[in-house]
Motif scaffolding. Structure first.
Motif, PDB file in Angstrom:
ATOM      1  N   GLU A  75       8.029  -7.091   2.894  1.00 57.80           N
ATOM      2  CA  GLU A  75       6.671  -7.875   2.687  1.00 57.80           C
ATOM      3  C   GLU A  75       5.510  -6.955   2.873  1.00 57.80           C
ATOM      4  O   GLU A  75       4.497  -7.089   2.015  1.00 57.80           O
ATOM      5  CB  GLU A  75       6.607  -8.785   3.575  1.00 57.80           C
ATOM      6  CG  GLU A  75       7.531 -10.228   3.606  1.00 57.80           C
ATOM      7  CD  GLU A  75       6.926 -11.110   2.682  1.00 57.80           C
ATOM      8  OE1 GLU A  75       5.614 -11.260   2.230  1.00 57.80           O
ATOM      9  OE2 GLU A  75       7.901 -11.737   1.815  1.00 57.80           O
ATOM     10  N   VAL A  76       5.360  -6.043   3.890  1.00 56.53           N
ATOM     11  CA  VAL A  76       4.491  -5.255   4.324  1.00 56.53           C
ATOM     12  C   VAL A  76       4.309  -3.896   3.146  1.00 56.53           C
ATOM     13  O   VAL A  76       3.279  -3.147   2.959  1.00 56.53           O
ATOM     14  CB  VAL A  76       4.522  -4.572   5.725  1.00 56.53           C
ATOM     15  CG1 VAL A  76       3.294  -3.849   6.019  1.00 56.53           C
ATOM     16  CG2 VAL A  76       4.505  -5.967   6.419  1.00 56.53           C
ATOM     17  N   SER A  77       5.513  -3.383   2.844  1.00 55.84           N
ATOM     18  CA  SER A  77       5.489  -1.967   2.145  1.00 55.84           C
ATOM     19  C   SER A  77       4.790  -2.313   0.790  1.00 55.84           C
ATOM     20  O   SER A  77       4.192  -1.217   0.284  1.00 55.84           O
ATOM     21  CB  SER A  77       7.029  -1.816   1.607  1.00 55.84           C
ATOM     22  OG  SER A  77       7.528  -2.492   0.885  1.00 55.84           O
ATOM     23  N   GLN A  78       4.871  -3.343   0.030  1.00 50.96           N
ATOM     24  CA  GLN A  78       4.066  -3.583  -0.984  1.00 50.96           C
ATOM     25  C   GLN A  78       2.603  -3.461  -1.037  1.00 50.96           C
ATOM     26  O   GLN A  78       2.144  -2.354  -1.380  1.00 50.96           O
ATOM     27  CB  GLN A  78       4.249  -4.856  -1.853  1.00 50.96           C
ATOM     28  CG  GLN A  78       5.415  -4.906  -2.659  1.00 50.96           C
ATOM     29  CD  GLN A  78       5.627  -6.291  -3.462  1.00 50.96           C
ATOM     30  OE1 GLN A  78       5.434  -7.270  -2.827  1.00 50.96           O
ATOM     31  NE2 GLN A  78       5.691  -6.125  -4.591  1.00 50.96           N
ATOM     32  N   PRO A  79       1.926  -4.137  -0.056  1.00 53.83           N
ATOM     33  CA  PRO A  79       0.556  -3.930   0.329  1.00 53.83           C
ATOM     34  C   PRO A  79       0.258  -2.407   0.747  1.00 53.83           C
ATOM     35  O   PRO A  79      -0.689  -2.088   0.395  1.00 53.83           O
ATOM     36  CB  PRO A  79       0.116  -4.611   1.106  1.00 53.83           C
ATOM     37  CG  PRO A  79       1.392  -5.763   1.633  1.00 53.83           C
ATOM     38  CD  PRO A  79       2.256  -5.325   0.654  1.00 53.83           C
ATOM     39  N   ASN A 134      -4.455   3.135  -3.702  1.00 55.18           N
ATOM     40  CA  ASN A 134      -5.728   2.970  -4.096  1.00 55.18           C
ATOM     41  C   ASN A 134      -6.747   4.181  -3.428  1.00 55.18           C
ATOM     42  O   ASN A 134      -7.419   4.469  -3.753  1.00 55.18           O
ATOM     43  CB  ASN A 134      -6.235   1.479  -3.741  1.00 55.18           C
ATOM     44  CG  ASN A 134      -5.887   0.633  -4.499  1.00 55.18           C
ATOM     45  OD1 ASN A 134      -5.942   0.779  -5.755  1.00 55.18           O
ATOM     46  ND2 ASN A 134      -5.310  -0.644  -3.990  1.00 55.18           N
ATOM     47  N   ALA A 135      -6.313   4.423  -1.978  1.00 51.99           N
ATOM     48  CA  ALA A 135      -6.684   5.403  -1.321  1.00 51.99           C
ATOM     49  C   ALA A 135      -6.926   6.704  -1.979  1.00 51.99           C
ATOM     50  O   ALA A 135      -7.899   7.398  -2.137  1.00 51.99           O
ATOM     51  CB  ALA A 135      -6.150   5.608   0.088  1.00 51.99           C
ATOM     52  N   ASN A 136      -5.669   7.056  -2.733  1.00 57.56           N
ATOM     53  CA  ASN A 136      -5.478   8.386  -3.123  1.00 57.56           C
ATOM     54  C   ASN A 136      -6.559   8.301  -4.667  1.00 57.56           C
ATOM     55  O   ASN A 136      -7.146   9.394  -4.895  1.00 57.56           O
ATOM     56  CB  ASN A 136      -4.098   8.605  -3.841  1.00 57.56           C
ATOM     57  CG  ASN A 136      -3.322   9.034  -2.706  1.00 57.56           C
ATOM     58  OD1 ASN A 136      -3.761   9.733  -2.064  1.00 57.56           O
ATOM     59  ND2 ASN A 136      -1.935   8.995  -2.894  1.00 57.56           N
ATOM     60  N   THR A 149     -11.672   0.658  -6.239  1.00 53.00           N
ATOM     61  CA  THR A 149     -10.367   1.108  -5.358  1.00 53.00           C
ATOM     62  C   THR A 149     -10.439   0.647  -4.088  1.00 53.00           C
ATOM     63  O   THR A 149      -9.401   0.164  -3.576  1.00 53.00           O
ATOM     64  CB  THR A 149      -9.903   2.506  -5.773  1.00 53.00           C
ATOM     65  OG1 THR A 149     -11.174   3.233  -5.499  1.00 53.00           O
ATOM     66  CG2 THR A 149      -9.505   2.559  -7.123  1.00 53.00           C
ATOM     67  N   VAL A 150     -11.483   1.009  -3.405  1.00 50.02           N
ATOM     68  CA  VAL A 150     -11.691   0.540  -1.911  1.00 50.02           C
ATOM     69  C   VAL A 150     -11.483  -0.993  -1.615  1.00 50.02           C
ATOM     70  O   VAL A 150     -10.848  -1.599  -0.624  1.00 50.02           O
ATOM     71  CB  VAL A 150     -13.054   1.047  -1.233  1.00 50.02           C
ATOM     72  CG1 VAL A 150     -13.337   0.511   0.341  1.00 50.02           C
ATOM     73  CG2 VAL A 150     -12.767   2.669  -1.318  1.00 50.02           C
ATOM     74  N   ARG A 151     -12.237  -1.648  -2.810  1.00 53.25           N
ATOM     75  CA  ARG A 151     -12.089  -3.112  -2.481  1.00 53.25           C
ATOM     76  C   ARG A 151     -10.792  -3.596  -2.573  1.00 53.25           C
ATOM     77  O   ARG A 151      -9.961  -4.312  -1.988  1.00 53.25           O
ATOM     78  CB  ARG A 151     -12.772  -3.831  -3.737  1.00 53.25           C
ATOM     79  CG  ARG A 151     -14.144  -4.556  -3.014  1.00 53.25           C
ATOM     80  CD  ARG A 151     -14.854  -5.188  -4.234  1.00 53.25           C
ATOM     81  NE  ARG A 151     -16.217  -4.876  -4.398  1.00 53.25           N
ATOM     82  CZ  ARG A 151     -16.853  -4.207  -5.158  1.00 53.25           C
ATOM     83  NH1 ARG A 151     -16.277  -4.123  -6.327  1.00 53.25           N
ATOM     84  NH2 ARG A 151     -18.150  -3.819  -5.156  1.00 53.25           N
ATOM     85  N   ARG A 152      -9.829  -3.022  -3.494  1.00 55.51           N
ATOM     86  CA  ARG A 152      -8.547  -3.265  -3.808  1.00 55.51           C
ATOM     87  C   ARG A 152      -7.551  -2.838  -2.671  1.00 55.51           C
ATOM     88  O   ARG A 152      -6.814  -3.674  -2.138  1.00 55.51           O
ATOM     89  CB  ARG A 152      -8.067  -2.459  -5.207  1.00 55.51           C
ATOM     90  CG  ARG A 152      -8.244  -3.321  -6.327  1.00 55.51           C
ATOM     91  CD  ARG A 152      -7.382  -2.954  -7.310  1.00 55.51           C
ATOM     92  NE  ARG A 152      -7.146  -1.509  -7.917  1.00 55.51           N
ATOM     93  CZ  ARG A 152      -7.783  -0.799  -8.649  1.00 55.51           C
ATOM     94  NH1 ARG A 152      -8.590  -1.768  -9.675  1.00 55.51           N
ATOM     95  NH2 ARG A 152      -7.618   0.410  -9.056  1.00 55.51           N
ATOM     96  N   ALA A 153      -8.020  -1.897  -1.951  1.00 56.43           N
ATOM     97  CA  ALA A 153      -7.240  -1.247  -0.896  1.00 56.43           C
ATOM     98  C   ALA A 153      -7.578  -2.456   0.607  1.00 56.43           C
ATOM     99  O   ALA A 153      -6.765  -2.791   0.981  1.00 56.43           O
ATOM    100  CB  ALA A 153      -7.891   0.123  -0.194  1.00 56.43           C
ATOM    101  N   GLY A 180      -5.100  -4.431   2.335  1.00 62.12           N
ATOM    102  CA  GLY A 180      -4.778  -4.531   3.712  1.00 62.12           C
ATOM    103  C   GLY A 180      -4.728  -5.830   4.336  1.00 62.12           C
ATOM    104  O   GLY A 180      -4.068  -6.167   5.026  1.00 62.12           O
ATOM    105  N   ASP A 181      -5.736  -6.666   3.829  1.00 67.10           N
ATOM    106  CA  ASP A 181      -5.962  -8.300   3.934  1.00 67.10           C
ATOM    107  C   ASP A 181      -4.378  -8.854   3.780  1.00 67.10           C
ATOM    108  O   ASP A 181      -3.940  -9.854   4.603  1.00 67.10           O
ATOM    109  CB  ASP A 181      -6.829  -9.041   3.299  1.00 67.10           C
ATOM    110  CG  ASP A 181      -8.162  -8.607   3.733  1.00 67.10           C
ATOM    111  OD1 ASP A 181      -8.158  -8.136   4.718  1.00 67.10           O
ATOM    112  OD2 ASP A 181      -9.225  -8.845   3.149  1.00 67.10           O
ATOM    113  N   ARG A 182      -3.817  -8.545   2.721  1.00 65.47           N
ATOM    114  CA  ARG A 182      -2.147  -9.246   2.220  1.00 65.47           C
ATOM    115  C   ARG A 182      -1.331  -8.757   3.494  1.00 65.47           C
ATOM    116  O   ARG A 182      -0.505  -9.618   3.865  1.00 65.47           O
ATOM    117  CB  ARG A 182      -1.922  -8.604   0.939  1.00 65.47           C
ATOM    118  CG  ARG A 182      -0.766  -9.377   0.525  1.00 65.47           C
ATOM    119  CD  ARG A 182      -0.592  -9.902  -1.126  1.00 65.47           C
ATOM    120  NE  ARG A 182      -1.229  -8.673  -2.094  1.00 65.47           N
ATOM    121  CZ  ARG A 182      -0.317  -7.940  -2.509  1.00 65.47           C
ATOM    122  NH1 ARG A 182       0.883  -8.133  -2.265  1.00 65.47           N
ATOM    123  NH2 ARG A 182      -0.539  -7.001  -3.387  1.00 65.47           N
ATOM    124  N   ALA A 183      -1.529  -7.359   3.660  1.00 67.45           N
ATOM    125  CA  ALA A 183      -0.661  -6.827   4.839  1.00 67.45           C
ATOM    126  C   ALA A 183      -0.731  -7.617   6.232  1.00 67.45           C
ATOM    127  O   ALA A 183       0.206  -8.147   6.668  1.00 67.45           O
ATOM    128  CB  ALA A 183      -0.637  -5.652   5.317  1.00 67.45           C
TER     129      ALA A 183
END
Ligand code: ADP
Length: 636
Positions: A424-428, A435-437, A456-460, A464-467
């Motif tokens: 579950e956590v590995s995907q986010p 995204n960070a890269n 990309t930061v927004r996506r990161a 993060g929220d998903r994790a």
């Protein structure tokens, strides 16, 4: 083994009744002496009187006989019979040595106030009878044994025979004793015979003294009769046919009665032997033996099956020390405590311990004992010992398999949990990394792509929220589960847990002691979860003592009703303990000091107790070890 053969209550009643009659007879004559009533002293004017000493002896022996028959205080028997022995012994000595020691008038000058013409000395036959009767009574224990029965029976028959002979003697004008003295002696002898009949601890079918006393009684009565008739002026040999006829008539029913009693006794003995064989067989089949332990004397009686279980067939007598030699060294301290407490407090007890046999094999024994005070009020235990080795061995195998299964299940659950968290956590997480890269690349580009980087930061952040969501959801899954609210009896629950973990604890050499509060109110909760907490505390206590070798590994499981109305359970061990400042850290998740520990037991336990509205805490003990306790609100 000893056993009690049926105790006939009619014999007790006859003995007590005779005692009372003898007492009343003696007392009425004494009253006669005091009040000057010749009718009471002499019965008829031309008959000899009963002396005061004889009357006093009857009073005392009547009391002694009744006290023995009714199992009264032994002091009374000793005192009464002792005084009579002394008095009659002196009377006999006086007679032989032609002395006057003054005992004849010990109760006052007998011949003065009633106007008798001779001094009130006891007749020699009466003195001998009273002396032997008093000695036999003094030597009889309250519970008649075969030896005392023999003494009483023989003595009783002699006294009865003398009494009967003296009564019969009056017919011929022979004065062996005063008439009512003769009646008193007959009653006394009869009472002693009845008492002797109360056979105890004697497996012989008929009292051994019976034929002997029948002969003594018949010979004495015949001689008395013969002498009486002879004195009455009859030719001695002219009486022979009638004497033979009379003796025959008397002997026939006595003989018939003896044979009948012997047969009945034989049948009883046979029935007893059969029921014993039956019992012994049942004991053998169920591997259960019985025992009796007289605490004060340390005397131990064991059934054959117990000798077999202990493998002590050739050892007699068996003492507590002999048995203790076989007890498993690890079980000795706890066994001593149980025995010590039984000796002091006199309560029923139940205990299980191991024994090491001469071939080094181990036996598991279950012992149950009940208090059975013996006849003189002394503490005595009667109980059963069962060889439960087969059951324990299979239980231990089962417990081991169960523990193995729990370990596997725990590992599997943890594995599955880890896998699902990872998944579950590995995907986010990989999303965040990508995204960070990308963001980094956009920022170091020349010119930097600020808009792209922002996106990309927004996506990161979204990843993060998903994790976080995944973790919150997982935590919620474990935390929010509301426990079911059943009524749980804490004592019963912990007893079950103890029964389940017995094998595990024994393997670790842990002795468990329990102190359960009576009448504890129930608590509301999930029984299984609460038992999980109890099990965790118990196993932690056992693990905390695994390194202890210089003191007993003991756990005390106690329940109490606290002042605030909460039900409290505490598990106190004698293990390594912990520093006071570490008390709170123990409950943190993943805190462990054990090599193979996971450090989740106490944190899960605390969350379970919290969810039940209770409290779980730990305290180091004053000397060794620690005490873990929880308290839960009682069910209203
Ligand atoms: P684990 O047993 O896997 O280590 P726990 O959460 O049950 O996890 O225990 C955490 C720690 O608390 C243990 O590693 C031990 O250091 C300490 N602890 C628990 N019970 C006791 C005890 N009875 N005596 C001393 N320390 C204890």
């Amino acid at each position: 083994m000893t056993q009690s053969v049926g105790e006939t209550s009619w014999s007790t009643r006859l003995a007590a009744g005779s005692g009372v009659l003898v007492f009343v007879l003696g007392l009425s004559v004494l009253v006669g002496w005091v009040s000057g009533s010749r009718a009471l002293i002499q019965v008829l004017p031309d008959l000899p009187p009963m002396t005061r000493n004889t009357a006093a002896c009857f009073v005392l022996l009547g009391m002694a006989l009744s006290a023995l028959a009714l199992r009264g205080p032994r002091r009374v028997v000793i005192w009464c019979a002792g005084v009579v022995s002394a008095l009659t012994a002196l009377t006999i000595i006086q007679r032989f040595l032609q002395l006057d020691t003054g005992i004849d008038e010990i109760l006052g000058p007998s011949y003065i106030n009633v106007g008798l013409v001779f001094r009130g000395r006891m007749a020699p036959g009466t003195a001998v009878c009273l002396a032997t009767a008093s000695i036999a009574l003094a030597l009889s224990p309250t519970r008649v044994s075969s030896r005392a029965a023999m003494l009483l029976g023989l003595n009783g028959s002699i006294v009865t025979a003398f009494g009967v002979a003296a009564i019969v003697g009056f017919l011929g004008g022979a004065n062996l004793a005063a008439l009512h003295t003769a009646i008193g002696l007959t009653l006394l002898g009869f009472g002693m015979l009845s008492l002797a009949w109360r056979v105890d601890a004697d497996p012989a079918p008929t009292p051994r003294w019976l034929p002997l006393s029948v002969v003594v009684a018949v010979v004495a009565a015949t001689l008395g009769l013969w002498r009486a008739l002879f004195l009455g002026g009859y030719e001695p040999f002219a009486l022979l046919p009638s004497a033979v006829l009379l003796v025959g008539c008397v002997l026939a029913p006595i003989f018939a009665l003896t044979v009948y009693l012997a047969q009945r006794g034989h049948a009883q003995a046979e029935a007893l032997r059969r029921s014993e064989a039956f019992l012994a067989h049942a004991q053998n089949v169920s591997r259960t033996g019985s025992f009796a332990w007289r605490v004060a004397s340390g005397e131990i009686t064991l059934s054959d099956e117990v000798y077999r279980i202990f493998q002590l067939e050739n050892v007699r007598p068996v003492t507590l020390a002999t048995i203790n030699e076989r007890v498993h060294p690890d079980d000795i301290p706890a066994l001593y405590e149980v025995i010590g407490r039984a000796q002091r407090e006199g309560h029923d007890f139940e205990y299980e311990h191991r024994m090491v046999m001469p071939d080094r094999s181990i036996k598991y024994l279950h012992m149950v004992a009940q208090v059975a005070r013996n006849h003189d009020g002394r503490l005595e235990y009667i109980g059963a010992i069962q060889d439960v080795t087969a059951r324990r061995v299979s239980e231990e195998a089962l417990a081991q398999a169960r523990a193995e299964l729990t370990r596997v299940a725990r590992a599997t659950t943890l594995g599955a949990l880890t896998a699902s968290i990872a998944h579950e956590v590995s995907q986010p997480l990989s999303g965040i990394l990508t995204n960070a890269n990308t963001c980094l690349r956009m920022l170091i580009a020349d010119p930097p792509n600020i808009e792209g980087a922002r996106e990309t930061v927004r996506r990161a952040i979204r990843d993060g929220d998903r994790a976080t969501d995944v973790i919150v959801r997982l935590r919620a899954m474990f935390r929010k589960e509301e426990p079911t609210k059943d009524s749980v009896d804490i004592n019963d629950s912990v007893k079950e847990v103890l029964a389940l973990s017995r094998g595990e604890l024994r393997r670790s050499g842990v002795a468990v002691r329990t102190e359960f509060a009576m009448g504890l109110p129930a608590v509301a909760g999930d029984r299984v979860q609460l038992q999980q907490v109890m099990l965790n505390l118990l196993l932690n206590a056992s693990e905390a003592m695994s390194e202890v070798h210089d003191r007993p590994r003991q756990v005390l499981v106690a329940t109490t009703l606290a002042d605030d109305g909460h039900v409290r359970l505490s598990v106190q061990d004698s293990g390594v303990g912990f520093l006071p400042e570490a008390a709170e850290r123990l409950f943190e998740a993943f805190y462990t000091t054990k090599e193979s520990g996971m450090g989740v037991g106490l944190s899960v336990s605390r969350s379970i107790i919290d969810r039940h509205g209770g409290r779980l805490w730990a305290m180091p003990n004053a000397v060794y070890g620690a005490t873990f306790s929880f308290s839960l609100p009682a069910l209203a």
